[in-house]
Design a protein around this motif. Sequence first.
Motif, PDB file in Angstrom:
ATOM      1  N   SER A  46       0.781  -1.280   0.020  1.00 44.31           N
ATOM      2  CA  SER A  46       0.070  -0.025   0.074  1.00 44.31           C
ATOM      3  C   SER A  46       0.922   1.117  -0.070  1.00 44.31           C
ATOM      4  O   SER A  46       1.976   1.175   0.532  1.00 44.31           O
ATOM      5  CB  SER A  46      -0.844   0.044   1.294  1.00 44.31           C
ATOM      6  N   ILE A  47       0.351   2.308  -0.665  1.00 40.35           N
ATOM      7  CA  ILE A  47       1.144   3.326  -0.668  1.00 40.35           C
ATOM      8  C   ILE A  47       0.345   4.622   0.079  1.00 40.35           C
ATOM      9  O   ILE A  47      -1.016   4.816  -0.109  1.00 40.35           O
ATOM     10  CB  ILE A  47       1.424   3.968  -2.214  1.00 40.35           C
ATOM     11  N   SER A  48       1.100   5.495   0.713  1.00 43.87           N
ATOM     12  CA  SER A  48       0.369   6.640   1.297  1.00 43.87           C
ATOM     13  C   SER A  48       1.315   7.861   1.074  1.00 43.87           C
ATOM     14  O   SER A  48       2.728   7.711   1.020  1.00 43.87           O
ATOM     15  CB  SER A  48      -0.017   6.485   2.678  1.00 43.87           C
ATOM     16  N   LEU A  49       0.963   9.121   1.490  1.00 42.76           N
ATOM     17  CA  LEU A  49       1.701  10.300   1.316  1.00 42.76           C
ATOM     18  C   LEU A  49       1.999  10.778   2.898  1.00 42.76           C
ATOM     19  O   LEU A  49       0.840  11.086   3.609  1.00 42.76           O
ATOM     20  CB  LEU A  49       1.088  11.596   0.477  1.00 42.76           C
ATOM     21  N   GLU A  98       4.540   0.493   1.819  1.00 40.19           N
ATOM     22  CA  GLU A  98       4.527  -0.686   2.810  1.00 40.19           C
ATOM     23  C   GLU A  98       4.741  -1.978   2.020  1.00 40.19           C
ATOM     24  O   GLU A  98       3.539  -2.047   1.338  1.00 40.19           O
ATOM     25  CB  GLU A  98       3.554  -0.937   3.882  1.00 40.19           C
ATOM     26  N   LEU A  99       5.604  -2.911   2.104  1.00 42.39           N
ATOM     27  CA  LEU A  99       5.735  -3.985   1.171  1.00 42.39           C
ATOM     28  C   LEU A  99       5.228  -5.267   1.900  1.00 42.39           C
ATOM     29  O   LEU A  99       5.910  -5.625   3.025  1.00 42.39           O
ATOM     30  CB  LEU A  99       7.104  -4.196   0.651  1.00 42.39           C
ATOM     31  N   ASN A 100       4.221  -5.714   1.520  1.00 42.43           N
ATOM     32  CA  ASN A 100       3.672  -7.029   2.320  1.00 42.43           C
ATOM     33  C   ASN A 100       3.179  -8.294   1.383  1.00 42.43           C
ATOM     34  O   ASN A 100       2.834  -9.388   2.090  1.00 42.43           O
ATOM     35  CB  ASN A 100       2.703  -6.688   3.413  1.00 42.43           C
ATOM     36  N   ARG A 101       3.548  -8.144   0.186  1.00 41.15           N
ATOM     37  CA  ARG A 101       3.222  -9.390  -0.736  1.00 41.15           C
ATOM     38  C   ARG A 101       4.442  -9.275  -1.764  1.00 41.15           C
ATOM     39  O   ARG A 101       4.982  -8.637  -2.055  1.00 41.15           O
ATOM     40  CB  ARG A 101       1.835  -8.859  -1.500  1.00 41.15           C
TER      41      ARG A 101
END
Length: 271
Positions: A179-182, A205-208
């Motif tokens: 997922s990406i966020s600012l 956040e890298l989770n896959r």
Amino acid sequence: MKDIAKKSNTVYLLDKYQIQASKKYGQNFLIDLNTIKKIVNTTNIDKDTCVIEIGPGIGALSEQLSYHAGHVLCYEIDTRLKDVLEESLGEFKNIEVIYQDFLTVDLKNVVDDLKKRYHRVCIVANLPYYITSDILEHIITSNSQLSSIHAMVQKEVAVKLTDQNYHSPLTFMIESVGSISLDMIVSKNVFSPAPHVDSAIIRIELNREYNPLLNFILKPAFTQKRKTIYNNLKGLFHEKTKDILEECHIKENKRPEELKIEDYLKLTQFL
Ligand code: SAM
């Protein structure tokens, strides 16, 4: 050197070593200590974390990272900065600088090795804007055990990448792994030389795991953004295109950005 980011220290270092910031390498140095501290705060790094920094420049961000992280491994392409970095970062025993184009780093192997010693490995970087996408793609497709990416990019790029309604091969790649966020907007005035536009810190956040077959679908699917997915994939699947789209329950008149990541993952099964 302490507080490298202070304007007087930056000017001293660049003058002493006669360094002109290189446009070719996208050099815009951070010159505001407060901003750097705020950036480091957004990363939640601790002594069990090893940070990989892309492009330390003259070391302003690296220094602040070193106070919080167990280790800071920097990759810098510009060998002109060797003497500067020796003077600015030499006293910090947990900082290591490797002079190499980050795009040629075998990230999977590097991170595998670091994971033997550190609980968490993440990337923190004030990215050279000319290769932002290439670098993000290189990190995501490396399928390494990285936990997260904290990257400064141009503000409008950050806004696009985090807009749920904007889709490109890169946003689909990001969505497939996490997922990406600012996290934070950064004014252009805290850089030297100042770029034309403001910047922002994005967090991924890298989770896959990354499915490498996506590379072979996403690029052809977006060959011509305005065309339908059928037209774009015809060159790849030829006479089977209609049947494959039907089997994946994808309407052939959709545009590539209207598909979901799940659709693209289904399509990889037909490669
Ligand atoms: N981290 C420093 C700071 O925040 O002040 C400098 C950031 S500057 C925007 C980008 C840095 O990335 C420069 O030091 C530049 O030489 C380096 N760089 C550019 N392309 C690179 C590449 N392919 N691999 C590694 N470093 C690169």
